[in-house]
Motif scaffolding. Sequence first.
Motif, PDB file in Angstrom:
ATOM      1  N   SER A 108       0.824  -1.205   0.000  1.00  0.00           N
ATOM      2  CA  SER A 108       0.000   0.000   0.000  1.00  0.00           C
ATOM      3  C   SER A 108       0.859   1.255   0.000  1.00  0.00           C
ATOM      4  CB  SER A 108      -0.932   0.018   1.225  1.00  0.00           C
ATOM      5  OG  SER A 108      -0.186   0.234   2.424  1.00  0.00           O
ATOM      6  N   GLU A 109       0.232   2.354  -0.361  1.00  0.00           N
ATOM      7  CA  GLU A 109       0.837   3.673  -0.282  1.00  0.00           C
ATOM      8  C   GLU A 109      -0.209   4.645   0.256  1.00  0.00           C
ATOM      9  OE1 GLU A 109       3.834   4.524  -0.569  1.00  0.00           O
ATOM     10  OE2 GLU A 109       4.762   2.876  -1.690  1.00  0.00           O
ATOM     11  N   GLY A 110       0.259   5.658   1.016  1.00  0.00           N
ATOM     12  CA  GLY A 110      -0.648   6.642   1.570  1.00  0.00           C
ATOM     13  C   GLY A 110      -1.023   7.713   0.563  1.00  0.00           C
ATOM     14  N   CYS A 111      -1.956   8.563   0.964  1.00  0.00           N
ATOM     15  CA  CYS A 111      -2.468   9.618   0.095  1.00  0.00           C
ATOM     16  C   CYS A 111      -1.510  10.807   0.087  1.00  0.00           C
ATOM     17  CB  CYS A 111      -3.849  10.058   0.575  1.00  0.00           C
ATOM     18  SG  CYS A 111      -4.541  11.431  -0.359  1.00  0.00           S
ATOM     19  N   ASN A 112      -0.916  11.092  -1.067  1.00  0.00           N
ATOM     20  CA  ASN A 112       0.031  12.199  -1.174  1.00  0.00           C
ATOM     21  C   ASN A 112      -0.649  13.559  -1.106  1.00  0.00           C
ATOM     22  OD1 ASN A 112       2.870  11.045  -1.814  1.00  0.00           O
ATOM     23  ND2 ASN A 112       1.487   9.822  -3.060  1.00  0.00           N
ATOM     24  N   ILE A 113      -1.902  13.620  -1.508  1.00  0.00           N
ATOM     25  CA  ILE A 113      -2.623  14.890  -1.431  1.00  0.00           C
ATOM     26  C   ILE A 113      -2.833  15.268   0.034  1.00  0.00           C
ATOM     27  CG2 ILE A 113      -4.783  16.066  -1.975  1.00  0.00           C
ATOM     28  CD1 ILE A 113      -4.958  14.338  -4.474  1.00  0.00           C
ATOM     29  N   THR A 178      -2.366  20.405  -5.892  1.00  0.00           N
ATOM     30  CA  THR A 178      -3.477  19.633  -5.325  1.00  0.00           C
ATOM     31  C   THR A 178      -4.479  19.254  -6.401  1.00  0.00           C
ATOM     32  OG1 THR A 178      -3.236  20.727  -3.172  1.00  0.00           O
ATOM     33  CG2 THR A 178      -5.345  19.662  -3.632  1.00  0.00           C
ATOM     34  N   LYS A 179      -4.834  20.207  -7.251  1.00  0.00           N
ATOM     35  CA  LYS A 179      -5.788  19.926  -8.327  1.00  0.00           C
ATOM     36  C   LYS A 179      -5.205  18.955  -9.339  1.00  0.00           C
ATOM     37  CE  LYS A 179      -8.109  23.439  -9.995  1.00  0.00           C
ATOM     38  NZ  LYS A 179      -8.416  24.782 -10.525  1.00  0.00           N
ATOM     39  N   SER A 180      -3.918  19.118  -9.658  1.00  0.00           N
ATOM     40  CA  SER A 180      -3.273  18.244 -10.639  1.00  0.00           C
ATOM     41  C   SER A 180      -3.275  16.794 -10.189  1.00  0.00           C
ATOM     42  CB  SER A 180      -1.840  18.726 -10.880  1.00  0.00           C
ATOM     43  OG  SER A 180      -1.134  17.825 -11.707  1.00  0.00           O
ATOM     44  N   LEU A 181      -2.967  16.555  -8.905  1.00  0.00           N
ATOM     45  CA  LEU A 181      -2.902  15.184  -8.400  1.00  0.00           C
ATOM     46  C   LEU A 181      -4.274  14.626  -8.040  1.00  0.00           C
ATOM     47  CD1 LEU A 181       0.278  15.343  -6.115  1.00  0.00           C
ATOM     48  CD2 LEU A 181       0.078  14.409  -8.434  1.00  0.00           C
ATOM     49  N   SER A 182      -5.304  15.470  -8.116  1.00  0.00           N
ATOM     50  CA  SER A 182      -6.658  15.025  -7.773  1.00  0.00           C
ATOM     51  C   SER A 182      -7.464  14.587  -8.991  1.00  0.00           C
ATOM     52  CB  SER A 182      -7.416  16.151  -7.048  1.00  0.00           C
ATOM     53  OG  SER A 182      -6.788  16.499  -5.845  1.00  0.00           O
ATOM     54  N   GLU A 190       3.378  10.814 -11.583  1.00  0.00           N
ATOM     55  CA  GLU A 190       3.376  12.277 -11.587  1.00  0.00           C
ATOM     56  C   GLU A 190       3.775  12.871 -10.246  1.00  0.00           C
ATOM     57  OE1 GLU A 190      -0.562  13.210 -12.758  1.00  0.00           O
ATOM     58  OE2 GLU A 190      -0.339  12.466 -14.794  1.00  0.00           O
ATOM     59  N   VAL A 191       3.851  12.052  -9.201  1.00  0.00           N
ATOM     60  CA  VAL A 191       4.075  12.590  -7.864  1.00  0.00           C
ATOM     61  C   VAL A 191       5.458  13.223  -7.728  1.00  0.00           C
ATOM     62  CG1 VAL A 191       4.223  12.046  -5.405  1.00  0.00           C
ATOM     63  CG2 VAL A 191       2.426  11.003  -6.806  1.00  0.00           C
ATOM     64  N   LYS A 224      10.481  17.678   4.685  1.00  0.00           N
ATOM     65  CA  LYS A 224      10.304  16.672   5.734  1.00  0.00           C
ATOM     66  C   LYS A 224       9.238  15.645   5.355  1.00  0.00           C
ATOM     67  CE  LYS A 224       9.081  16.199  10.632  1.00  0.00           C
ATOM     68  NZ  LYS A 224       8.691  16.945  11.874  1.00  0.00           N
ATOM     69  N   ARG A 225       8.111  16.116   4.864  1.00  0.00           N
ATOM     70  CA  ARG A 225       6.987  15.219   4.562  1.00  0.00           C
ATOM     71  C   ARG A 225       7.282  14.293   3.384  1.00  0.00           C
ATOM     72  NH1 ARG A 225       2.992  14.961   8.555  1.00  0.00           N
ATOM     73  NH2 ARG A 225       2.793  17.016   9.516  1.00  0.00           N
ATOM     74  N   PHE A 226       8.123  14.756   2.444  1.00  0.00           N
ATOM     75  CA  PHE A 226       8.387  13.965   1.243  1.00  0.00           C
ATOM     76  C   PHE A 226       9.849  13.546   1.136  1.00  0.00           C
ATOM     77  CE2 PHE A 226       4.509  16.294   0.192  1.00  0.00           C
ATOM     78  CZ  PHE A 226       3.738  15.302  -0.404  1.00  0.00           C
ATOM     79  N   GLU A 227      10.543  13.498   2.263  1.00  0.00           N
ATOM     80  CA  GLU A 227      11.977  13.209   2.219  1.00  0.00           C
ATOM     81  C   GLU A 227      12.282  11.788   1.747  1.00  0.00           C
ATOM     82  OE1 GLU A 227      13.686  13.615   6.069  1.00  0.00           O
ATOM     83  OE2 GLU A 227      12.206  12.323   7.067  1.00  0.00           O
ATOM     84  N   ASP A 228      11.352  10.865   1.937  1.00  0.00           N
ATOM     85  CA  ASP A 228      11.584   9.471   1.539  1.00  0.00           C
ATOM     86  C   ASP A 228      11.016   9.139   0.160  1.00  0.00           C
ATOM     87  OD1 ASP A 228      12.835   8.944   3.978  1.00  0.00           O
ATOM     88  OD2 ASP A 228      10.923   8.501   4.960  1.00  0.00           O
ATOM     89  N   LEU A 229      10.505  10.141  -0.517  1.00  0.00           N
ATOM     90  CA  LEU A 229       9.803   9.891  -1.777  1.00  0.00           C
ATOM     91  C   LEU A 229      10.693   9.218  -2.812  1.00  0.00           C
ATOM     92  CD1 LEU A 229       7.045  10.333  -3.131  1.00  0.00           C
ATOM     93  CD2 LEU A 229       7.896  12.533  -3.958  1.00  0.00           C
ATOM     94  N   GLU A 230      11.918   9.700  -2.961  1.00  0.00           N
ATOM     95  CA  GLU A 230      12.793   9.173  -4.009  1.00  0.00           C
ATOM     96  C   GLU A 230      13.480   7.864  -3.621  1.00  0.00           C
ATOM     97  OE1 GLU A 230      15.161  11.954  -6.384  1.00  0.00           O
ATOM     98  OE2 GLU A 230      14.172  13.562  -5.275  1.00  0.00           O
TER      99      GLU A 230
END
Length: 263
Positions: A108-113, A178-182, A190-191, A224-230
């Motif tokens: 699973s993955e959490g909601c990026n929005i 927010t609109k783009s990812l929604s 795209e994230v 901080k919130r997206f530090e593990d994204l890559e």
Amino acid sequence: MFKRVKEAVKLVLSEVQWMSLPSDIWSCSGTHYSFISLTVHWLDDHFERRSAALNVDVFPGSHTGNAIADKLIDLMASWGLDKIQVHLLMRDNGGNMAKGCRVSDIGSEGCNIHTLQLVIKNTRWNSTFYLMLRFLELEICLDLFSEAEDNDSKSLTCAEWEILEELANLLQPFEEVTKSLSYNESCMSEVIPTIKTLHFCLSKQNISSPLSSFKADFESNLRKRFEDLESNINFTMSTFLDPRFKTVFFPQTATSKLRNTWK
């Protein structure tokens, strides 16, 4: 009719090798009932995106991780789905949902929005943003009204109007992301490009001292919130394989690592 449609959908899904399953849990304040949803997305033989809304079920009791795991397995079983078919389940960021996926052994993955909203520390900030835009649109009218009423306290000063405009400009990229990812057509690939573009936009904004702390907080929270994204293979590989992006948003070292993953 429902049974006929369900059997037809089950037949289609039985031939799908890989799929993704968004799921969410929410409560109705009016009735105090809780619900859980399950949707499925997949690519057909012509590489066309397909989807189906499978369930919106009442979900009584405590929503513990174990209870969520049992419910997810039951919902999937009712459609003849095996968890080995599930590439990822997209969920909210609640710890109970994350645990439910771990217990049921579903990736699973959490909601990026949702994560993006937490960068601003206010999940309802967009309503305020729209109010600011409307306020700025009516600036001349509001000033004229204030003059007609002969009451300066009802109007903003020039400095206050400038601060309001700067704050709206600071929030504008977050609104666009927010609109783009929604969009229904948005996808995981795209994230990383979107978040990196947001970083770039923030870095290029010139903000006056009254709002400089806001900008610094936004930039810090975004890192901080997206530090593990890559370091997340699901996001990096999907971006790498997307012909629109390929290696554009990765440094050379990361690109080499991704290529070696497929050797």
